[in-house]
Write an enzyme that holds these catalytic residues in place. Structure first.
Site, PDB file in Angstrom:
ATOM      1  N   LYS A 286       0.975  -1.046   0.094  1.00 40.20           N
ATOM      2  CA  LYS A 286       0.143   0.216   0.021  1.00 40.20           C
ATOM      3  C   LYS A 286       0.813   1.083  -0.187  1.00 40.20           C
ATOM      4  O   LYS A 286       0.604   2.122  -0.760  1.00 40.20           O
ATOM      5  CB  LYS A 286      -0.901   0.036   1.136  1.00 40.20           C
ATOM      6  CG  LYS A 286      -2.065  -0.968   0.994  1.00 40.20           C
ATOM      7  CD  LYS A 286      -2.849  -0.859   2.240  1.00 40.20           C
ATOM      8  CE  LYS A 286      -4.215  -2.025   2.195  1.00 40.20           C
ATOM      9  NZ  LYS A 286      -5.179  -1.775   3.460  1.00 40.20           N
TER      10      LYS A 286
ATOM     11  N   ASP B 140     -10.377   2.549   2.705  1.00 39.06           N
ATOM     12  CA  ASP B 140     -10.488   2.209   3.835  1.00 39.06           C
ATOM     13  C   ASP B 140     -11.264   2.954   4.890  1.00 39.06           C
ATOM     14  O   ASP B 140     -12.255   2.723   5.762  1.00 39.06           O
ATOM     15  CB  ASP B 140      -9.256   1.936   4.593  1.00 39.06           C
ATOM     16  CG  ASP B 140      -8.369   0.751   3.949  1.00 39.06           C
ATOM     17  OD1 ASP B 140      -9.131  -0.388   3.594  1.00 39.06           O
ATOM     18  OD2 ASP B 140      -7.010   0.304   4.048  1.00 39.06           O
TER      19      ASP B 140
END
Length: 290
Positions: free
Chosen positions: A71, A108
């Site tokens: 990420k 997220d």
């Protein structure tokens, strides 16, 4: 006659990747909406990730998800990104912009907030007492905590406390908004529960095979809610303790499901819903892997 456009292909990339449930989620939505397309797991080692990103559009992919450990690397390598991804410092969703450049997002934060809304109702800041002066108390200061803190700030929460065993990591998150984010010592958490309307465990404590989070919830106000990002098991010891006190609880599975929605909409052109059928499908997979 013009040949039909190829069906969109998307992926989840990580290392390792066999554990990922993203193909189950996206495959369910493709089937439910009768869409042509595919979604697959790709195991790419860290040293090969940059080459993978530069080459995936030529492979026919329209985008994909990024998971551990890539990420932060994706954040550094995309050409453009959303302000949210820039603030979080990590990218978990890739697509191509109108110019064909690699674009990054982080879903997220909205995924966590969407799950709170679905579980507690959209008025949870008021019903938990946060609107009346209570705080959100986050345990942990890793990437998940940063994303969740950004989401809570975007929702307008006035006061967020972050506790971590390594105090410097919690202190680093104050930079998100020094007026609204406070770093607190891990051993001060029990004494701060009485001021919390929302308690969120963003650590791996309570995960299957890990030690439990040792925290007595007696100090939480009666109207507080407790969330845990761990979803294996679905009911962690923390959530079980919260239920025993008749507090409202938010498990970790919904965040996984809701964070997948924006990427699917971008790649396949349909905004899917997180339904009981989808949840039951993923729960059955979790139980089947035990």
């Amino acid at each position: 006659m013009t040949a039909p456009a190829p069906a969109p292909k998307a992926f989840v990339v990580g290392h390792p990747i066999a554990h990922s449930r993203s193909p189950l989620i996206h495959g369910h939505w493709l089937s439910a909406h009768g869409l042509a397309g595919s979604y697959e797991r790709l195991d790419v080692a860290p040293e090969a990730f940059a080459d993978f990103l530069s080459g995936f559009p030529a492979s026919g992919f329209v985008g994909g998800n990024v998971t551990i450990p890539h990420k932060e690397a994706a954040f550094r390598l995309v050409a453009t990104m959303t302000p949210r991804a820039e603030r979080i410092g990590a990218v978990n969703t890739l697509s191509l912009d109108a110019a064909g450049r690699l674009h990054g997002d982080n879903t997220d934060a909205p995924g966590f907030l969407a799950h709170l809304d679905a579980t507690l109702g959209a008025d949870w800041p008021e019903t938990t007492g946060i609107g009346a002066g209570r705080t959100a108390l986050l345990l942990g200061a890793g990437g998940a905590a940063r994303a969740i803190a950004v989401g809570l700030l975007e929702r307008g929460l006035p006061h967020i406390r972050i506790a971590n065993r390594t105090a410097a990591r919690a202190e680093a998150l104050r930079g998100l908004d020094s007026a609204r984010v406070e770093a607190v010592a891990w051993d001060h958490v029990p004494g701060l529960l009485g001021e919390a309307g929302l308690l969120v465990n963003t650590t791996s404590l309570g995960m299957a095979g890990a030690e439990a989070l040792d925290l007595d919830l007696a100090g939480l106000p009666d109207g507080a809610a407790v969330a845990d990002i761990v979803y294996v098991p679905l009911e962690t010891p923390l959530l079980a303790a919260a239920r025993a006190r008749s507090l409202r609880t938010v498990d970790g599975l919904g965040m996984l499901l809701h964070q997948a929605v924006p990427g699917f909409a971008r790649w396949f052109g349909v905004t899917p819903q997180v339904t009981p059928d989808l949840r039951a499908l993923v729960v059955a997979d979790i139980e089947g892997r035990r």
